[in-house]
Design an enzyme around this catalytic site. Structure first.
Site, PDB file in Angstrom:
ATOM      1  CG  ASP A   1     -72.922  82.157  35.764  1.00  0.00           C
ATOM      2  OD1 ASP A   1     -73.484  82.856  36.620  1.00  0.00           O
ATOM      3  OD2 ASP A   1     -73.155  80.950  35.588  1.00  0.00           O
TER       4      ASP A   1
ATOM      5  CE  LYS B   1     -78.033  78.032  41.068  1.00  0.00           C
ATOM      6  NZ  LYS B   1     -76.819  77.441  41.669  1.00  0.00           N
TER       7      LYS B   1
ATOM      8  CB  CYS C   1     -69.303  76.339  29.576  1.00  0.00           C
ATOM      9  SG  CYS C   1     -68.958  75.435  31.086  1.00  0.00           S
TER      10      CYS C   1
ATOM     11  NE  ARG D   1     -78.618  74.099  48.261  1.00  0.00           N
ATOM     12  CZ  ARG D   1     -79.068  75.041  49.106  1.00  0.00           C
ATOM     13  NH1 ARG D   1     -79.216  74.744  50.404  1.00  0.00           N
ATOM     14  NH2 ARG D   1     -79.352  76.243  48.693  1.00  0.00           N
TER      15      ARG D   1
ATOM     16  CB  CYS E   1     -72.291  74.956  26.534  1.00  0.00           C
ATOM     17  SG  CYS E   1     -73.066  73.364  26.879  1.00  0.00           S
TER      18      CYS E   1
ATOM     19  NE  ARG F   1     -68.652  74.571  38.176  1.00  0.00           N
ATOM     20  CZ  ARG F   1     -69.805  73.991  38.547  1.00  0.00           C
ATOM     21  NH1 ARG F   1     -70.345  73.037  37.805  1.00  0.00           N
ATOM     22  NH2 ARG F   1     -70.392  74.345  39.674  1.00  0.00           N
TER      23      ARG F   1
ATOM     24  CG  ASP G   1     -74.807  80.616  40.490  1.00  0.00           C
ATOM     25  OD1 ASP G   1     -74.615  80.256  41.663  1.00  0.00           O
ATOM     26  OD2 ASP G   1     -75.409  79.937  39.641  1.00  0.00           O
TER      27      ASP G   1
ATOM     28  NE  ARG H   1     -71.976  77.894  45.080  1.00  0.00           N
ATOM     29  CZ  ARG H   1     -70.972  77.911  44.226  1.00  0.00           C
ATOM     30  NH1 ARG H   1     -70.028  78.814  44.348  1.00  0.00           N
ATOM     31  NH2 ARG H   1     -70.890  77.040  43.249  1.00  0.00           N
ATOM     32  CE1 TYR H   2     -77.123  78.992  48.936  1.00  0.00           C
ATOM     33  CE2 TYR H   2     -76.137  77.382  47.460  1.00  0.00           C
ATOM     34  CZ  TYR H   2     -76.761  78.589  47.654  1.00  0.00           C
ATOM     35  OH  TYR H   2     -77.025  79.405  46.595  1.00  0.00           O
TER      36      TYR H   2
ATOM     37  CB  CYS I   1     -69.009  68.317  28.792  1.00  0.00           C
ATOM     38  SG  CYS I   1     -68.775  69.247  30.324  1.00  0.00           S
TER      39      CYS I   1
HETATM   40  S1  SF4 Z   1     -72.495  74.085  30.472  1.00  0.00           S
HETATM   41 FE1  SF4 Z   1     -70.312  73.617  30.720  1.00  0.00          FE
HETATM   42  S2  SF4 Z   1     -70.257  71.964  32.232  1.00  0.00           S
HETATM   43 FE2  SF4 Z   1     -72.349  72.039  31.408  1.00  0.00          FE
HETATM   44  S3  SF4 Z   1     -72.334  70.582  29.663  1.00  0.00           S
HETATM   45 FE3  SF4 Z   1     -71.939  72.631  28.845  1.00  0.00          FE
HETATM   46  S4  SF4 Z   1     -69.684  72.699  28.761  1.00  0.00           S
HETATM   47 FE4  SF4 Z   1     -70.213  71.048  30.168  1.00  0.00          FE
END
Ligand code: SF4
Length: 345
Positions: free
Chosen positions: A271, A315, A108, A92, A105, A110, A308, A88-89, A101
């Site tokens: 997000d 960001k 999340c 980096r 979460c 993603r 984001d 993106r930049y 994972c």
């Molecule tokens: S936020 Fe998403 S990528 Fe990060 S640990 Fe939780 S489930 Fe996994």
């Protein structure tokens, strides 16, 4: 159920995290479930508003999507020149070696990419191509390992990866973004610390935690081990309705980081991931909270409140003046000064 990971609706019911008659099969078909024993120990199953449970126990609210939500809310795919790299930049790149994972979460960003049915782990050939991409671009100063959670990889595989980065002279910084030190602290042993520093580069690790209760004695032991091994620690948190959207909790979280020698870094505005509307606070509310923190706790404890920008534009610091607007419609400026519309409830 204590001592075992929760990975299914049946496990959730056995652990008394959801009532026996709650229907969650449709949620479980769409999004992975994962709660580690360390997280389970933090949850009070008798508290319906438990801020730890809210982050990890699925709910039927996840089936409600809003028009502005998108499967790839921060535009990873739009900025991915080769599999596993997000660029993106100029200076980096993200290197996403895994899409698994230890916990999943519920908010999340993603969530459409991670989990057993997600984008999986890079093949040897894909990893070669990703490393080759970095090696071919002298402007890449920093490699950020994210995912999924890079620390689900074994120390042996992480060491192999770090040793490959060691051979790329222009890469000076390797940064990890991970939940593991909090949700699976026993993995942060000497072997893991040695693997994380095997590149010989400067290693940073961003600890993802959202509530002060996550900073346990076991987590602290891992932080101490990493710090002693020469790893610099920074924080990342997500501002989440019902978890940390009050000044007292945010202040305790940021102070907890500093007390553990973790420099507060990012406080993410949530997000626009599908089915996460029940976690989102309004931008004005987030700004009010961040403003209130300024007067209340030490400058050492101040995170940067960031958004984001959807579409992969990077960001923006939205605690300050880079966002304008009202009544749900905002204009936000990216790092190159371009303006983008953003909608928030
Ligand atoms: S936020 Fe998403 S990528 Fe990060 S640990 Fe939780 S489930 Fe996994």
């Amino acid at each position: 159920m204590r001592g075992l990971s929760v990975k299914s609706v049946a496990d959730l019911k056995a652990a008394r995290l959801v009532a026996p008659d709650v229907a969650l099969d449709e949620v479980a078909e769409r999004y992975a479930i994962g709660i580690t024993p360390a997280v389970l120990d933090l949850i009070d199953p008798d508290d319906p508003g438990d801020p730890i449970a809210r982050q990890f126990v699925p709910s039927a609210d996840e089936l409600t999507t809003t028009p502005e939500e998108r499967a790839d809310p921060i535009g990873d795919l739009a900025r991915s020149p080769v599999e596993g790299i997000v660029h993106r930049y100029p200076d980096r790149v993200l290197l996403k070696a895994v899409h698994v994972c230890p916990v999943y979460c519920r908010f999340c960003f993603r969530r459409e990419m991670v989990g057993p049915q997600g984008l999986g782990t890079l093949t040897a050939a894909q990893l070669d191509a990703a490393i080759g991409y970095i090696a071919d671009r002298p402007e890449i100063w920093e490699v950020i390992l994210t995912g999924g959670d890079p620390l689900v990889l074994s120390p042996r595989r992480l060491r192999d990866l770090m040793e490959r980065l060691a051979g790329i002279q222009h890469v000076k910084i390797v940064r990890f973004h991970t939940r593991v030190p909090v949700v699976e602290p026993e993995r942060i042993d000497d072997e893991m610390v040695a693997a994380l520093t095997a590149s010989g580069k400067t290693t940073y690790l961003a600890v993802h935690a959202n509530h002060p209760r996550e900073l346990t004695a076991a987590a602290k032991a891992g932080f101490d081990r990493m710090l002693a091994g020469g790893i610099a620690l920074i924080s990342q948190s997500v501002l989440l309705k019902g978890v940390n959207d009050d000044v007292e909790t945010l202040a305790a979280l940021m102070r907890g980081f500093v007390e553990n020698r973790i420099r507060p870094y990012y406080l993410h505005h949530p997000d626009l991931a599908p089915g996460t509307g029940h976690f989102r606070v309004g931008i004005e509310e987030g700004q009010r909270l961040v403003q209130a923190l300024r007067g209340r706790i030490s400058g050492l404890c101040q995170p940067v409140y960031v958004l984001d920008i959807p579409g992969g534009y990077g960001k923006a610091d939205i605690g300050a003046a880079s966002i304008t607007g009202a009544d749900g419609c905002f204009t936000v400026q990216d790092w190159q000064g371009e303006e983008h519309e953003y909608w928030s409830e």
